[in-house]
Design an enzyme around this catalytic site. Structure first.
Site, PDB file in Angstrom:
ATOM      1  N   HIS A  66      70.245  87.313 -58.540  1.00 46.38           N
ATOM      2  CA  HIS A  66      70.758  88.416 -59.338  1.00 46.38           C
ATOM      3  C   HIS A  66      72.171  88.159 -59.826  1.00 46.38           C
ATOM      4  O   HIS A  66      72.636  88.767 -60.781  1.00 46.38           O
ATOM      5  CB  HIS A  66      70.759  89.722 -58.526  1.00 46.38           C
ATOM      6  CG  HIS A  66      69.430  90.093 -57.986  1.00 46.38           C
ATOM      7  ND1 HIS A  66      68.358  90.386 -58.784  1.00 46.38           N
ATOM      8  CD2 HIS A  66      68.982  90.210 -56.708  1.00 46.38           C
ATOM      9  CE1 HIS A  66      67.312  90.686 -58.036  1.00 46.38           C
ATOM     10  NE2 HIS A  66      67.669  90.569 -56.772  1.00 46.38           N
ATOM     11  N   HIS A  91      81.271  88.865 -56.587  1.00 42.89           N
ATOM     12  CA  HIS A  91      80.218  88.359 -57.471  1.00 42.89           C
ATOM     13  C   HIS A  91      80.552  88.744 -58.908  1.00 42.89           C
ATOM     14  O   HIS A  91      81.499  89.514 -59.149  1.00 42.89           O
ATOM     15  CB  HIS A  91      78.853  88.908 -57.058  1.00 42.89           C
ATOM     16  CG  HIS A  91      78.795  90.392 -57.150  1.00 42.89           C
ATOM     17  ND1 HIS A  91      79.126  91.218 -56.099  1.00 42.89           N
ATOM     18  CD2 HIS A  91      78.509  91.224 -58.189  1.00 42.89           C
ATOM     19  CE1 HIS A  91      79.030  92.468 -56.481  1.00 42.89           C
ATOM     20  NE2 HIS A  91      78.659  92.511 -57.751  1.00 42.89           N
ATOM     21  N   HIS A  93      79.080  89.728 -63.074  1.00 45.54           N
ATOM     22  CA  HIS A  93      78.041  90.208 -63.994  1.00 45.54           C
ATOM     23  C   HIS A  93      78.398  89.644 -65.368  1.00 45.54           C
ATOM     24  O   HIS A  93      79.566  89.619 -65.743  1.00 45.54           O
ATOM     25  CB  HIS A  93      78.014  91.736 -64.034  1.00 45.54           C
ATOM     26  CG  HIS A  93      77.708  92.364 -62.706  1.00 45.54           C
ATOM     27  ND1 HIS A  93      76.445  92.796 -62.356  1.00 45.54           N
ATOM     28  CD2 HIS A  93      78.506  92.626 -61.639  1.00 45.54           C
ATOM     29  CE1 HIS A  93      76.477  93.290 -61.129  1.00 45.54           C
ATOM     30  NE2 HIS A  93      77.722  93.210 -60.666  1.00 45.54           N
ATOM     31  N   GLU A 104      79.727  95.568 -66.767  1.00 45.57           N
ATOM     32  CA  GLU A 104      78.945  96.738 -66.352  1.00 45.57           C
ATOM     33  C   GLU A 104      79.667  98.014 -66.760  1.00 45.57           C
ATOM     34  O   GLU A 104      79.073  98.905 -67.371  1.00 45.57           O
ATOM     35  CB  GLU A 104      78.708  96.704 -64.846  1.00 45.57           C
ATOM     36  CG  GLU A 104      77.826  95.550 -64.428  1.00 45.57           C
ATOM     37  CD  GLU A 104      76.868  95.931 -63.329  1.00 45.57           C
ATOM     38  OE1 GLU A 104      77.348  96.136 -62.195  1.00 45.57           O
ATOM     39  OE2 GLU A 104      75.655  96.043 -63.599  1.00 45.57           O
ATOM     40  N   HIS A 117      83.332  91.758 -59.461  1.00 48.46           N
ATOM     41  CA  HIS A 117      83.310  92.805 -58.429  1.00 48.46           C
ATOM     42  C   HIS A 117      83.701  92.194 -57.086  1.00 48.46           C
ATOM     43  O   HIS A 117      83.076  91.215 -56.664  1.00 48.46           O
ATOM     44  CB  HIS A 117      81.915  93.428 -58.302  1.00 48.46           C
ATOM     45  CG  HIS A 117      81.541  94.279 -59.471  1.00 48.46           C
ATOM     46  ND1 HIS A 117      80.241  94.588 -59.788  1.00 48.46           N
ATOM     47  CD2 HIS A 117      82.321  94.901 -60.397  1.00 48.46           C
ATOM     48  CE1 HIS A 117      80.229  95.367 -60.868  1.00 48.46           C
ATOM     49  NE2 HIS A 117      81.481  95.566 -61.261  1.00 48.46           N
ATOM     50  N   THR A 199      75.765  99.129 -58.149  1.00 45.91           N
ATOM     51  CA  THR A 199      75.159  99.067 -59.486  1.00 45.91           C
ATOM     52  C   THR A 199      73.787  98.388 -59.465  1.00 45.91           C
ATOM     53  O   THR A 199      73.185  98.198 -60.520  1.00 45.91           O
ATOM     54  CB  THR A 199      76.075  98.325 -60.476  1.00 45.91           C
ATOM     55  OG1 THR A 199      76.183  96.953 -60.078  1.00 45.91           O
ATOM     56  CG2 THR A 199      77.456  98.965 -60.542  1.00 45.91           C
ATOM     57  N   THR A 200      73.334  97.992 -58.289  1.00 38.59           N
ATOM     58  CA  THR A 200      71.986  97.427 -58.142  1.00 38.59           C
ATOM     59  C   THR A 200      71.262  98.170 -57.023  1.00 38.59           C
ATOM     60  O   THR A 200      71.916  98.810 -56.183  1.00 38.59           O
ATOM     61  CB  THR A 200      72.033  95.929 -57.773  1.00 38.59           C
ATOM     62  OG1 THR A 200      72.560  95.794 -56.449  1.00 38.59           O
ATOM     63  CG2 THR A 200      72.868  95.135 -58.762  1.00 38.59           C
TER      64      THR A 200
HETATM   65  S1  BO1 Z   1      78.058  96.161 -56.919  1.00 42.92           S
HETATM   66  O1  BO1 Z   1      79.386  95.647 -56.678  1.00 42.92           O
HETATM   67  O2  BO1 Z   1      77.995  97.595 -57.156  1.00 42.92           O
HETATM   68  N1  BO1 Z   1      77.401  95.420 -58.173  1.00 42.92           N
HETATM   69  C1  BO1 Z   1      77.107  95.837 -55.523  1.00 42.92           C
HETATM   70  C2  BO1 Z   1      75.743  95.949 -55.616  1.00 42.92           C
HETATM   71  C3  BO1 Z   1      74.968  95.718 -54.505  1.00 42.92           C
HETATM   72  C4  BO1 Z   1      75.542  95.379 -53.291  1.00 42.92           C
HETATM   73  C5  BO1 Z   1      76.917  95.248 -53.206  1.00 42.92           C
HETATM   74  C6  BO1 Z   1      77.704  95.479 -54.337  1.00 42.92           C
HETATM   75  N2  BO1 Z   1      74.696  95.212 -52.248  1.00 42.92           N
HETATM   76  C7  BO1 Z   1      75.078  95.161 -50.870  1.00 42.92           C
HETATM   77  C8  BO1 Z   1      73.823  95.049 -50.018  1.00 42.92           C
HETATM   78  C9  BO1 Z   1      74.181  94.885 -48.565  1.00 42.92           C
HETATM   79  C10 BO1 Z   1      75.173  93.773 -48.378  1.00 42.92           C
HETATM   80  C11 BO1 Z   1      76.376  94.021 -49.291  1.00 42.92           C
HETATM   81  C12 BO1 Z   1      77.436  92.945 -49.170  1.00 42.92           C
HETATM   82  O3  BO1 Z   1      75.947  94.099 -50.635  1.00 42.92           O
HETATM   83  O4  BO1 Z   1      73.056  96.238 -50.170  1.00 42.92           O
HETATM   84  O5  BO1 Z   1      73.026  94.638 -47.802  1.00 42.92           O
HETATM   85  O6  BO1 Z   1      75.597  93.720 -47.023  1.00 42.92           O
HETATM   86  O7  BO1 Z   1      76.944  91.697 -49.560  1.00 42.92           O
HETATM   87 ZN    ZN Z   2      78.490  94.020 -59.023  1.00 43.62          ZN
END
Ligand code: BO1
Ligand code: ZN
Length: 263
Positions: A66, A91, A93, A104, A117, A199-200
């Protein structure tokens, strides 16, 4: 399993079928409308602590199908928020060569070519990110817009140089630690603040968002590297699918307020 995608049958309009929180009323990202913002003079500068000296342990960079994700040590801490938050991962986007827009969050309807992010959890209240991730005050994410600049950004080269080694989903590579402060804009005083979500999927409404007003610059060739190198498919899946346009639609603000630290 994590079968969600951005487009197609399991695409974002259907996320709420499997992940009910994705249909909630405090979702992210949003379009930040500067005509509809509350200045909050009490919002202090963001203070990253330990970002410059993340230790001797290398980071792990992963293609998770992703995004490209860099694991971060909990010695990296954020202050200047209502609680102390420890870093977990960062990470990106981004869009695609065909659709350059890839941020985003939107600013007065404008999309930027990409967005960083940096994900943190509330270490005053929770032992780790898995305990924090579904709590209303569990997470804090820093968002940074990208813009095209004339020269390569050496800080982002620390990530982009390694993409060739993780072209396929689930591949990882060890990356020498570097100064993560340099991924952020110089100005950490001017930002937008609101309460939102991942956001996911699972879209937990657990994120205190800080979106910096000032973008960072990467070169056109660095953006192209990001847009064209990674696949969302594993090494054995055919055909390979390029990873990009990993961007959620802007969500309704509903009854929320967006604050700014500046005017
Ligand atoms: S975000 O920054 O809103 N795009 C975003 C989206 C999904 C996650 C984190 C940030 N997911 C979570 C997982 C957890 C994991 C955590 C850190 O990220 O739901 O299981 O521990 O990696
Ligand atoms: Zn993100």
């Amino acid at each position: 399993g994590s079968e969600w995608t951005y487009a197609g049958h399991h695409g974002q309009e259907n996320w709420p079928v499997t992940y009910p929180d994705c249909g909630g009323t405090a979702q992210s990202p949003i379009n930040i409308q500067t005509s509809n913002i509350s200045y909050d003079e009490s919002l202090p500068p963001i203070e990253p602590e330990g970002y410059n000296t993340p230790g001797n342990q290398p980071f792990t960079l992963t293609n998770n199908g992703h995004s490209v994700e860099l694991s971060l040590p909990s010695s990296m801490t954020l202050r200047g928020l209502p609680n102390t938050f420890k870093a977990a991962q960062l990470h990106l986007h981004w869009g695609s060569p065909a659709k350059q827009a890839g941020s985003e969050h939107r600013l007065d309807g404008e999309e930027f070519p990409a967005e960083l992010h940096i994900v943190h959890y509330n270490s005053d209240k929770y032992a780790d990110i898995s305990e924090a991730k579904n709590k209303p005050d569990g997470l804090a994410v820093l968002g940074v817009f990208f813009e095209i600049g004339a020269t390569d950004n050496p800080a982002y080269a620390n990530i982009l140089h390694h993409l060739d080694n993780i072209r396929y989903k689930d591949q990882t590579v060890s990356v020498p630690s570097f100064n993560v402060r340099h991924l952020l804009p110089e100005n950490l005083e001017e930002y937008f603040r609101y309460q939102g979500s991942l956001t996911t999927p699972p879209c937990y409404q657990s994120v205190l968002w800080t979106v910096f007003y000032h973008p960072v610059e990467i070169s056109r060739s660095q953006l192209e590297k990001l847009q064209t190198t990674l696949y969302s498919t594993t090494a054995t899946e055919v055909p390979p699918e390029v990873l990009g346009n990993n961007v959620r639609e802007a969500q309704l603000l509903n009854s929320r307020t967006v604050y700014s630290s500046f005017h």
